[in-house]
Structure formats: structure tokens, C-alpha cells
Scaffold this active site. Sequence first.
Site, mmCIF file in Angstrom:
data_model
loop_
_atom_site.group_PDB
_atom_site.id
_atom_site.type_symbol
_atom_site.label_atom_id
_atom_site.label_comp_id
_atom_site.label_asym_id
_atom_site.label_seq_id
_atom_site.Cartn_x
_atom_site.Cartn_y
_atom_site.Cartn_z
ATOM 1 N N LYS A 41 0.859 -1.186 0.000
ATOM 2 C CA LYS A 41 0.000 0.000 0.000
ATOM 3 C C LYS A 41 0.893 1.233 0.000
ATOM 4 O O LYS A 41 1.769 1.380 0.856
ATOM 5 C CB LYS A 41 -0.881 0.015 1.248
ATOM 6 C CG LYS A 41 -1.998 -1.016 1.223
ATOM 7 C CD LYS A 41 -3.185 -0.517 0.427
ATOM 8 C CE LYS A 41 -4.389 -1.425 0.586
ATOM 9 N NZ LYS A 41 -5.517 -0.967 -0.243
ATOM 10 N N LYS B 140 -12.911 -6.513 -7.223
ATOM 11 C CA LYS B 140 -13.316 -6.820 -5.854
ATOM 12 C C LYS B 140 -14.792 -7.230 -5.883
ATOM 13 O O LYS B 140 -15.680 -6.367 -5.919
ATOM 14 C CB LYS B 140 -13.109 -5.600 -4.952
ATOM 15 C CG LYS B 140 -11.638 -5.192 -4.781
ATOM 16 C CD LYS B 140 -11.521 -4.030 -3.807
ATOM 17 C CE LYS B 140 -10.088 -3.822 -3.349
ATOM 18 N NZ LYS B 140 -9.254 -3.186 -4.374
#
Length: 320
Positions: free
Chosen positions: A133, A235
Site C-alpha cells: 500500500k 473486488k
Amino acid sequence: MRSAQVYRWQIPMDAGVVLRDRRLKTRDGLYVCLREGECEGWGEISPLPGFSQETWEEAQCVLLAWVNNWLAGDCELPQMPSVAFGVSCALAELADTLPQAANFRAAPLCNGDPDDLILKLADMPGEKVAKVKVGLYEAVRDGMVVNLLLEAIPDLHLRLDANRAWTPLKGQQFAKYVNPDYRGRIAFLEEPCKTREDSRAFARETGIAIAWDESLREPDFAFVAEEGVRAVVIKPTLTGSLEKVHEQVQAAHALGLTAVISSSIESSLGLTQLARIAAWLTPDTIPGLDTLDLMQAQQVRRWPGSTLPFVDVDALERLL
């Protein structure tokens, strides 16, 4: 004869899980279990705060209404993405159309100390792929960490995710600290900038490939081949039904793009289903499912190798 149960659950999260500037203390969601004759199917409905349009309370209302309709013989799927996904998984299990084979190889997620990731990757067999991230700290620091990892592990390929955190200037600051010789081993960087146009410019100017994630869920998004775009990150909890997930994977593959099935921080039950979906729809791609350790327990179905405490269905709150 049809029957159904709906359960509500809440799992404590590890300290330090932050989504869109808000700390996530618990993961809240629902399970649906559908039975018909001797067959049963499970699905997870867990909208992700800050990312899903719906809350879990709204999802609960839609789910309970759908279950009552299903018990009366209606099979039309709900439109709400998290409910559509969970219900379609339950129906697929019920009909035995969701293959059992699963891809439990997850790209490990680096949430902090890069040394921890280096140790984890040292034991990783085969292709070394990890996710980092970026955008949570200064862009310069992110660039230095990414460069360090690529330098330390010569066969490593990194997936990066900025969640649209950067301005064009911050994107340039990041790239400045990543050796141009290493940039080819950045598999892709998800949504580096606040707008798609700025993200495209980032890819052109730096040579770092990008991937679409949030963009897939915007009404004006279209699947087209573009310079610098290498992948799409799907997702399912945020996308909708299994059919819609399948359509997006096929659209990406038709353009030569990599499609990655990725977690929305589902519980172990949802993650095991995502591992099966990944093995089915994207068999040659390591999915992005390394999120279970952000939680303090696993539920109903175990994730292979996890040492987290296990919670059985009997301990959950039953709504129906």
C-alpha cells in the site's frame, strides 16, 4: 423444499487498520445459508466501509427481503452489489456450479516494516509477488521502500495500490526514488492519482504500468486497451453478482489485461470463496487475498494454514 438462515456477525480487527482515513475497529457482515433438498449453499454479505455504497444495515434489509422472496419461489438477484455477490455465491454452491478447486496462494501484503515482507518472501515458493500500500505516507518514503524491496529481492514483482492518493506532483516524487531499471518489476500500480487522466499521464511519464480498481465501479468506465494500463483489480463484494464478476474478467482478458480477484477484507468464509473464484476465472494469476491476518478470528470455514481462533456458526447471531 427450500429453507434459509441469515446470520449477523462482527469480528474485531487488529489495531492500525485504516480505510480512507478512518480506523476500522470491527468487520461487520452477514451470512446467508440456502438449503434445497439435500443441498446447501453459503454466501457472505459484508459491505466495506468507505468503499461500498451501502451500509451493512441497508444490506441486511435487502438480504432479508430477498430471502423471503426466494423461499416463495422467486430467484431474481438483488441489485445491491454486496448482497448480489453473497447471494449469487450461495446459489452457485447450492447448484454446485462454483468449482471446489481454490487458489490459496495470496500475494503477501506489506502494511508496515519492509523487513517483515522480505522475510515472508524468502520462504515463498515459485513466483514472488507481493502487494504494498502506498499513499499512506510521504510519496518519497513510499518510493524509497519500493526501491529497497526491488533491490533486495531480484526476482520480486510488486503490486502497488495508491487508492487515488496522489496528485501528479506526488506521483513524480514517488517515481523519482524508484530506480528506472527496477520499474519493469512493478507489476502494476493501482489508481495512482485522483483522476484517471492524471493516472494515465503518470504511466506515460514514468513507464510504471497502472491498473484500474475504483474506476471499474464508475458509470462511465469502459473496458478499452490503453497505453500503460496492464491490469484490472476486481473486488467482487464491491462489484456484484458472480455473473458480473465473470463478465468483467472476460472483458479484461479479451483486451490482454491481467484480471486480479481481490479481497474487500472479507471473513475467512468469503475469502475461501474468492480463492475458488480466482482458481476458476483467473487460474494463472495470484489473487489479492492476504487480508485475513487483519482480523482476530476466522469463521464458519477455515483458511488453510491460518492459526487464528475459529468461530463456528453456532456462536453467531441468527436473524432468520
